[in-house]
Design a protein around this motif. Structure first.
Motif, PDB file in Angstrom:
ATOM      1  N   LEU A  82      52.944  69.635  50.974  1.00  0.00           N
ATOM      2  CA  LEU A  82      54.396  69.804  51.016  1.00  0.00           C
ATOM      3  C   LEU A  82      55.022  68.872  52.058  1.00  0.00           C
ATOM      4  O   LEU A  82      56.079  68.276  51.818  1.00  0.00           O
ATOM      5  CB  LEU A  82      54.739  71.260  51.338  1.00  0.00           C
ATOM      6  CG  LEU A  82      54.565  72.265  50.197  1.00  0.00           C
ATOM      7  CD1 LEU A  82      54.701  73.691  50.727  1.00  0.00           C
ATOM      8  CD2 LEU A  82      55.577  72.018  49.085  1.00  0.00           C
ATOM      9  N   LEU A 112      60.608  74.176  47.147  1.00  0.00           N
ATOM     10  CA  LEU A 112      61.520  73.078  46.822  1.00  0.00           C
ATOM     11  C   LEU A 112      62.952  73.574  46.726  1.00  0.00           C
ATOM     12  O   LEU A 112      63.883  72.910  47.184  1.00  0.00           O
ATOM     13  CB  LEU A 112      61.098  72.417  45.510  1.00  0.00           C
ATOM     14  CG  LEU A 112      59.690  71.824  45.471  1.00  0.00           C
ATOM     15  CD1 LEU A 112      59.474  71.060  44.173  1.00  0.00           C
ATOM     16  CD2 LEU A 112      59.460  70.906  46.656  1.00  0.00           C
ATOM     17  N   ASP A 113      63.130  74.746  46.108  1.00  0.00           N
ATOM     18  CA  ASP A 113      64.473  75.317  46.019  1.00  0.00           C
ATOM     19  C   ASP A 113      65.024  75.607  47.411  1.00  0.00           C
ATOM     20  O   ASP A 113      66.203  75.372  47.693  1.00  0.00           O
ATOM     21  CB  ASP A 113      64.439  76.607  45.192  1.00  0.00           C
ATOM     22  CG  ASP A 113      64.039  76.358  43.745  1.00  0.00           C
ATOM     23  OD1 ASP A 113      64.328  75.262  43.230  1.00  0.00           O
ATOM     24  OD2 ASP A 113      63.424  77.255  43.142  1.00  0.00           O
ATOM     25  N   MET A 154      59.491  64.985  44.997  1.00  0.00           N
ATOM     26  CA  MET A 154      58.789  66.212  45.372  1.00  0.00           C
ATOM     27  C   MET A 154      58.705  67.161  44.189  1.00  0.00           C
ATOM     28  O   MET A 154      57.653  67.715  43.873  1.00  0.00           O
ATOM     29  CB  MET A 154      59.527  66.919  46.514  1.00  0.00           C
ATOM     30  CG  MET A 154      59.339  66.314  47.876  1.00  0.00           C
ATOM     31  SD  MET A 154      60.346  67.194  49.086  1.00  0.00           S
ATOM     32  CE  MET A 154      59.490  68.767  49.137  1.00  0.00           C
ATOM     33  N   ARG A 155      59.836  67.357  43.530  1.00  0.00           N
ATOM     34  CA  ARG A 155      59.889  68.319  42.432  1.00  0.00           C
ATOM     35  C   ARG A 155      58.957  67.899  41.300  1.00  0.00           C
ATOM     36  O   ARG A 155      58.270  68.727  40.698  1.00  0.00           O
ATOM     37  CB  ARG A 155      61.330  68.457  41.932  1.00  0.00           C
ATOM     38  CG  ARG A 155      61.549  69.686  41.080  1.00  0.00           C
ATOM     39  CD  ARG A 155      63.018  69.927  40.836  1.00  0.00           C
ATOM     40  NE  ARG A 155      63.730  70.351  42.016  1.00  0.00           N
ATOM     41  CZ  ARG A 155      63.700  71.583  42.497  1.00  0.00           C
ATOM     42  NH1 ARG A 155      62.972  72.512  41.905  1.00  0.00           N
ATOM     43  NH2 ARG A 155      64.390  71.897  43.576  1.00  0.00           N
ATOM     44  N   LYS A 214      57.522  65.739  51.014  1.00  0.00           N
ATOM     45  CA  LYS A 214      58.875  65.881  51.541  1.00  0.00           C
ATOM     46  C   LYS A 214      59.465  64.516  51.891  1.00  0.00           C
ATOM     47  O   LYS A 214      60.663  64.269  51.718  1.00  0.00           O
ATOM     48  CB  LYS A 214      58.874  66.785  52.777  1.00  0.00           C
ATOM     49  CG  LYS A 214      60.243  66.954  53.423  1.00  0.00           C
ATOM     50  CD  LYS A 214      60.150  67.839  54.643  1.00  0.00           C
ATOM     51  CE  LYS A 214      61.529  67.994  55.289  1.00  0.00           C
ATOM     52  NZ  LYS A 214      62.045  66.716  55.785  1.00  0.00           N
ATOM     53  N   GLN A 262      56.680  75.641  44.255  1.00  0.00           N
ATOM     54  CA  GLN A 262      57.946  75.271  43.614  1.00  0.00           C
ATOM     55  C   GLN A 262      59.117  76.010  44.244  1.00  0.00           C
ATOM     56  O   GLN A 262      60.232  75.472  44.331  1.00  0.00           O
ATOM     57  CB  GLN A 262      57.894  75.579  42.110  1.00  0.00           C
ATOM     58  CG  GLN A 262      57.086  74.591  41.311  1.00  0.00           C
ATOM     59  CD  GLN A 262      57.618  74.454  39.896  1.00  0.00           C
ATOM     60  OE1 GLN A 262      58.798  74.233  39.700  1.00  0.00           O
ATOM     61  NE2 GLN A 262      56.753  74.597  38.914  1.00  0.00           N
ATOM     62  N   LEU A 289      63.627  64.781  47.344  1.00  0.00           N
ATOM     63  CA  LEU A 289      63.544  65.989  46.524  1.00  0.00           C
ATOM     64  C   LEU A 289      63.121  65.712  45.087  1.00  0.00           C
ATOM     65  O   LEU A 289      62.344  66.453  44.500  1.00  0.00           O
ATOM     66  CB  LEU A 289      64.896  66.713  46.534  1.00  0.00           C
ATOM     67  CG  LEU A 289      65.184  67.543  47.791  1.00  0.00           C
ATOM     68  CD1 LEU A 289      66.617  68.036  47.767  1.00  0.00           C
ATOM     69  CD2 LEU A 289      64.232  68.725  47.863  1.00  0.00           C
ATOM     70  N   GLU A 302      65.937  72.367  49.157  1.00  0.00           N
ATOM     71  CA  GLU A 302      67.204  71.843  48.650  1.00  0.00           C
ATOM     72  C   GLU A 302      68.378  72.571  49.293  1.00  0.00           C
ATOM     73  O   GLU A 302      69.380  71.959  49.668  1.00  0.00           O
ATOM     74  CB  GLU A 302      67.254  71.995  47.127  1.00  0.00           C
ATOM     75  CG  GLU A 302      68.422  71.274  46.489  1.00  0.00           C
ATOM     76  CD  GLU A 302      68.283  71.167  44.982  1.00  0.00           C
ATOM     77  OE1 GLU A 302      68.868  70.237  44.419  1.00  0.00           O
ATOM     78  OE2 GLU A 302      67.592  72.014  44.391  1.00  0.00           O
TER      79      GLU A 302
END
Length: 469
Positions: A445, A143-144, A456-457, A449, A140, A453, A147
């Motif tokens: 991942l 992901l940040d 993905m999240r 991708k 997780q 996003l 972004e």
């Protein structure tokens, strides 16, 4: 006549004397025996024999609360907390620092018995693992970072959209614990190196600042007030000047307490007027410890995130222990920011590296009013590559730390050679779990991708839920 009587009397006395000598003395053995027995009985009543207390078993010494469940899956590794001294560099750190810290954490646990059962050996290893367990990054968090890497693209959050101005601030923990060594350098030395290199890459069109905290006094109670109040912007916001920035870095060394909340409050005040409509505001906070000055850094972080400044906050834990990591994660979450934990200078530099790429994209956008979306998307792959590198490093360092712990225990007589061999096999079983998990995680991942996003999240959150939620 008289002479005869005298002789007769004398003979009688001599005869009686001879008879007395021939008679045996009255035996006293019986009396002596009775007296000895009586005395012994009295002593037995008065002074009972001391019972030899048995050594407590491992189950009595090792509490369930002290144990981290041995991992069997990738999710187990992701969710495990850092061990008691897992934040130290047990894989290659200085012996004079690491060995005493190890045995202090090991506590009063006794050596393994020569005839230890399989269950006792398993428990011993579980306890060792709970002392040195390393941090494994949660997907997780990637992901940040993805972004952030997509800053300026249509898919990015409004906070990551490029604006006319870009303001970068680094908030650095200068408390006493930053003097601890990682390899042959202190955390502070490594932090300064990474920050120096990062700032040198910031485009000249951007503004930079450096804020420090806890750099005065000592860790003693009498210095607490002064140390907690020590929060200074040693390089005031403006364009980067190499000479002046170097001078700023040389004005402080690790010293006292850790006013995390106060540092964030100070940063919030300094950003006043730099609203997010015309400014992209980026804050890096590097810390190795928990708030120790009574503030509430989570509340301050939320206030900062809700302000019109709307900064992007990257919180980096530098060899932070489990408690500090949790608080720093909470700070990042409250600020809707990004958290990562690093264990050495190389990993710290990698965290700043991603910002270098984003700032290059911002400079291109500012000059051309256009953004190469494909390049920005490609840059986002760095976050996945960094995840892969960090996972590999955690697996290797944890293996080395466990083996180092076994060496200490063998040298100190806690385990014998045969037991060490059995325990080493368990070390490699854990490493097999970690190494086997890496490939599928990276592939997953990369696959998600391509879905964007949002998708993905959702997919990652379903499979790897945030333990803090």
């Amino acid at each position: 006549m008289k002479l005869g009587k005298i002789l007769a009397a004398s003979l009688l006395v001599l005869g009686l004397a001879a008879c007395q000598q021939d008679e045996p003395e009255e035996p006293k053995a019986a009396d002596t025996g009775e007296q000895t027995t009586a005395e012994t009985d009295k002593k037995t009543v008065a002074e009972p024999e001391e019972k030899v207390e048995e050594e407590p078993g491992l189950e009595e010494v090792i509490s369930e609360e002290d144990l981290i469940a041995l991992p069997e899956t990738d999710q187990d590794l992701i969710s495990q907390p850092v061990g008691k001294i897992g934040h130290l560099d047990l894989s290659s750190g200085d012996e004079e620092e690491i060995e005493p810290a190890f045995f202090e954490a090991f506590g009063e646990v006794p050596p393994l018995k020569e005839d230890a059962t399989e269950e006792e050996i398993d428990l011993y290893f579980n306890y060792l693992y709970s002392i040195v367990a390393y941090d494994f990054q949660n997907p997780q968090d990637v992901l940040d970072q993805l972004e952030f890497a997509l800053s300026g693209t249509p898919e990015a959050d409004e906070r990551f959209a490029f604006k006319e101005n870009y303001n970068v601030e680094v908030i650095l923990d200068a408390s006493g614990s930053m003097a601890n060594y990682v390899g042959d350098k202190t955390r502070m030395e490594l932090a300064k190196e990474s920050i120096r290199n990062f700032m040198a890459q910031v485009p000249e069109e951007a503004n930079v600042s450096l804020r420090i905290y806890g750099h005065e006094g000592t860790g003693s109670e009498e210095d607490k007030a002064a140390s907690c109040a020590a929060i200074d912007e040693v390089y005031e916001r403006g364009t980067y000047d190499k000479t002046k920035f170097e001078q700023a870095l040389n004005t402080f060394e690790p010293a006292g307490w850790t006013p995390v909340a106060g540092a964030l409050e100070s940063a919030q005040a300094s950003f006043k007027g730099l609203n997010s409509q015309t400014n992209t505001n980026l804050i890096y906070m590097v810390s190795d410890g928990i708030e120790t000055c009574g503030g509430d850094p989570v509340a301050v972080a939320k206030s900062l995130a809700d302000s019109d400044v709307a900064p992007i906050i990257n919180v980096i834990g530098f060899n932070a222990d489990a408690e500090a990591q949790q608080q720093l994660k909470d700070v990042a979450k409250a600020a809707e920011g990004i958290f990562s934990n690093v264990t050495d200078g190389k990993q710290l530099t990698a965290q700043f590296k991603q910002s270098e790429e984003v700032l290059k994209n911002w400079k291109s956008w500012k000059q051309n009013s256009e953004l190469d979306v494909l390049k920005s998307s490609n840059d986002s792959w760095l976050a996945i590559q960094q995840f892969e590198n960090n996972w590999s490093a955690s697996a290797l360092k944890q293996e080395l730390a466990l083996n180092r712990g076994l060496r200490y225990l063998r040298e100190a007589g806690y385990i014998n050679w045969d037991q060490k061999s059995v325990l080493e096999k368990k070390v490699y079983e854990i490493s097999d779990v970690a190494n086997a998990a890496k490939g599928p995680l990276v592939s997953e991942l990369n696959e998600v991708k391509e879905k964007g996003l949002s998708e993905m999240r959702k997919q990652i959150s379903d499979k790897y839920p945030d333990e803090a939620e």
